[in-house]
Write a protein that holds these residues in place. Sequence first.
Motif, short mmCIF file in Angstrom:
data_model
loop_
_atom_site.label_atom_id
_atom_site.label_comp_id
_atom_site.label_asym_id
_atom_site.label_seq_id
_atom_site.Cartn_x
_atom_site.Cartn_y
_atom_site.Cartn_z
N SER A 9 0.83 -1.20 0.00
CA SER A 9 0.00 0.00 0.00
C SER A 9 0.86 1.25 0.00
O SER A 9 0.51 2.25 -0.61
N GLU A 10 2.00 1.23 0.67
CA GLU A 10 2.87 2.41 0.68
C GLU A 10 3.45 2.65 -0.71
O GLU A 10 3.50 3.77 -1.18
N SER A 11 3.90 1.60 -1.37
CA SER A 11 4.51 1.78 -2.69
C SER A 11 3.47 2.17 -3.73
O SER A 11 3.76 2.93 -4.63
N SER A 12 2.23 1.68 -3.61
CA SER A 12 1.21 2.04 -4.58
C SER A 12 0.77 3.48 -4.38
O SER A 12 0.43 4.16 -5.34
N GLU A 13 0.75 3.97 -3.15
CA GLU A 13 0.38 5.36 -2.90
C GLU A 13 1.44 6.30 -3.48
O GLU A 13 1.11 7.37 -3.97
N GLU A 14 2.67 5.91 -3.43
CA GLU A 14 3.73 6.75 -3.95
C GLU A 14 3.73 6.78 -5.48
O GLU A 14 4.00 7.80 -6.08
N SER A 15 3.40 5.66 -6.12
CA SER A 15 3.45 5.59 -7.57
C SER A 15 2.20 6.18 -8.22
O SER A 15 2.25 6.64 -9.35
N PHE A 16 1.07 6.18 -7.54
CA PHE A 16 -0.17 6.72 -8.08
C PHE A 16 -0.59 7.92 -7.25
O PHE A 16 -1.21 7.79 -6.21
N ASN A 17 -0.26 9.09 -7.76
CA ASN A 17 -0.62 10.31 -7.06
C ASN A 17 -1.80 10.94 -7.79
O ASN A 17 -1.69 11.99 -8.39
N GLN A 18 -2.95 10.27 -7.76
CA GLN A 18 -4.12 10.74 -8.48
C GLN A 18 -4.96 11.62 -7.57
O GLN A 18 -5.14 11.32 -6.39
N PRO A 19 -5.51 12.72 -8.13
CA PRO A 19 -6.36 13.59 -7.31
C PRO A 19 -7.67 12.91 -6.96
O PRO A 19 -8.17 12.07 -7.69
N LEU A 20 -8.22 13.31 -5.83
CA LEU A 20 -9.49 12.75 -5.38
C LEU A 20 -10.65 13.48 -6.02
O LEU A 20 -10.58 14.69 -6.25
N PRO A 21 -11.75 12.77 -6.30
CA PRO A 21 -12.93 13.43 -6.88
C PRO A 21 -13.48 14.49 -5.93
O PRO A 21 -13.61 14.26 -4.73
N ALA A 22 -13.80 15.65 -6.48
CA ALA A 22 -14.37 16.75 -5.70
C ALA A 22 -15.05 17.71 -6.66
O ALA A 22 -14.85 17.65 -7.87
N PHE A 23 -15.87 18.60 -6.13
CA PHE A 23 -16.56 19.60 -6.93
C PHE A 23 -15.71 20.85 -7.05
O PHE A 23 -14.90 21.16 -6.18
N GLY A 24 -15.92 21.60 -8.13
CA GLY A 24 -15.22 22.86 -8.30
C GLY A 24 -13.98 22.73 -9.15
O GLY A 24 -13.79 21.76 -9.87
N TRP A 25 -13.12 23.76 -9.09
CA TRP A 25 -11.89 23.81 -9.86
C TRP A 25 -10.81 23.02 -9.15
O TRP A 25 -10.02 23.56 -8.40
N THR A 26 -10.82 21.72 -9.38
CA THR A 26 -9.86 20.85 -8.74
C THR A 26 -9.02 20.14 -9.79
O THR A 26 -9.42 20.07 -10.97
N PRO A 27 -7.86 19.62 -9.41
CA PRO A 27 -7.05 18.87 -10.38
C PRO A 27 -7.82 17.68 -10.98
O PRO A 27 -7.65 17.35 -12.16
N TYR A 28 -8.68 17.06 -10.19
CA TYR A 28 -9.46 15.92 -10.69
C TYR A 28 -10.40 16.37 -11.81
O TYR A 28 -10.49 15.74 -12.86
#
Length: 62
Positions: A9-28
Amino acid sequence: MSSETPNKSESSEESFNQPLPAFGWTPYAEQINGRFAMLALVCIVLLELLTGQGLLTWLGLL
């Protein structure tokens, strides 16, 4: 020799830095908008290739 392996889980979190779904002007939201724009561009090009007409002609604007 150490038999310790890195926590998966630690290595997968480091390799996948995807933004979380949210409303508004977000990276996602920007990522999703970009993907839809690329898909639309490919669809328009395919439409023009298959029909032999431009998009504006196909829509009846020219």
